[in-house]
Design a protein around this motif. Sequence first.
Motif, PDB file in Angstrom:
ATOM      1  N   ARG A   3       0.849  -1.178   0.000  1.00 19.60           N
ATOM      2  CA  ARG A   3       0.000   0.000   0.000  1.00 19.60           C
ATOM      3  C   ARG A   3       0.891   1.236   0.000  1.00 19.60           C
ATOM      4  O   ARG A   3       1.865   1.297   0.752  1.00 19.60           O
ATOM      5  N   LEU A   4       0.553   2.205  -0.833  1.00 23.13           N
ATOM      6  CA  LEU A   4       1.353   3.408  -0.984  1.00 23.13           C
ATOM      7  C   LEU A   4       0.447   4.623  -0.854  1.00 23.13           C
ATOM      8  O   LEU A   4      -0.614   4.688  -1.484  1.00 23.13           O
ATOM      9  N   VAL A   5       0.874   5.589  -0.044  1.00 22.30           N
ATOM     10  CA  VAL A   5       0.092   6.789   0.210  1.00 22.30           C
ATOM     11  C   VAL A   5       0.974   8.008   0.027  1.00 22.30           C
ATOM     12  O   VAL A   5       1.960   8.188   0.752  1.00 22.30           O
ATOM     13  N   GLU A  23       4.505   7.042   1.785  1.00 20.38           N
ATOM     14  CA  GLU A  23       4.631   6.076   2.861  1.00 20.38           C
ATOM     15  C   GLU A  23       4.160   4.710   2.364  1.00 20.38           C
ATOM     16  O   GLU A  23       3.074   4.594   1.796  1.00 20.38           O
ATOM     17  N   MET A  24       4.979   3.706   2.591  1.00 15.88           N
ATOM     18  CA  MET A  24       4.697   2.372   2.115  1.00 15.88           C
ATOM     19  C   MET A  24       4.412   1.430   3.272  1.00 15.88           C
ATOM     20  O   MET A  24       5.052   1.510   4.325  1.00 15.88           O
ATOM     21  N   TYR A  98       2.100  10.205  -8.736  1.00 19.93           N
ATOM     22  CA  TYR A  98       1.813   8.905  -8.155  1.00 19.93           C
ATOM     23  C   TYR A  98       3.091   8.227  -7.680  1.00 19.93           C
ATOM     24  O   TYR A  98       4.092   8.195  -8.395  1.00 19.93           O
ATOM     25  N   CYS A  99       3.045   7.688  -6.502  1.00 14.28           N
ATOM     26  CA  CYS A  99       4.075   6.783  -6.027  1.00 14.28           C
ATOM     27  C   CYS A  99       3.783   5.399  -6.585  1.00 14.28           C
ATOM     28  O   CYS A  99       2.620   5.007  -6.707  1.00 14.28           O
ATOM     29  N   ALA A 100       4.830   4.656  -6.935  1.00  8.20           N
ATOM     30  CA  ALA A 100       4.631   3.356  -7.555  1.00  8.20           C
ATOM     31  C   ALA A 100       5.698   2.370  -7.114  1.00  8.20           C
ATOM     32  O   ALA A 100       6.798   2.750  -6.723  1.00  8.20           O
ATOM     33  N   ALA A 101       5.346   1.100  -7.202  1.00 11.27           N
ATOM     34  CA  ALA A 101       6.270   0.018  -6.899  1.00 11.27           C
ATOM     35  C   ALA A 101       6.268  -0.996  -8.026  1.00 11.27           C
ATOM     36  O   ALA A 101       5.234  -1.230  -8.668  1.00 11.27           O
TER      37      ALA A 101
END
Length: 131
Positions: A3-5, A23-24, A98-101
């Motif tokens: 989950r990424l915020v 924050e992950m 956007y944060c991404a993984a």
Amino acid sequence: QPRLVESGGGSVQAGESLRLACEMSGYIGDTDCLGWFRQAAGKRREGVATICPRGRNHNTPYYADSVKGRFTLSEDKNRNQIYLQMESLKPEDTAIYYCAAQGTPHGSLLIQFGGAYFGYWGQGTLALVSS
């Protein structure tokens, strides 16, 4: 499931700065790439910066040409956070960030950037840069 915020977006004047944070939580593999993407109105989502702590780039951030020298990606592994320091902002930087993984979950939007496929996304945070 990771989950990424994101946080830190806002409205600024051209030439000013913003610092975004992500924050992950949940599982983020230590060999996965992490990154920032952005999507402007009417345009496709595009890669901004990525880092692969144990990947092929040997923990060296990779940046899109449009942001080199202005944006800096950093990581605080102990806090499970990554950051994007954005300097000398331009109106064309206006976008949802956007944060991404890295990963390829079923049903997710997948974007290749810096040699990795990204498929885990945060909700996005808006950066609005005015002239």
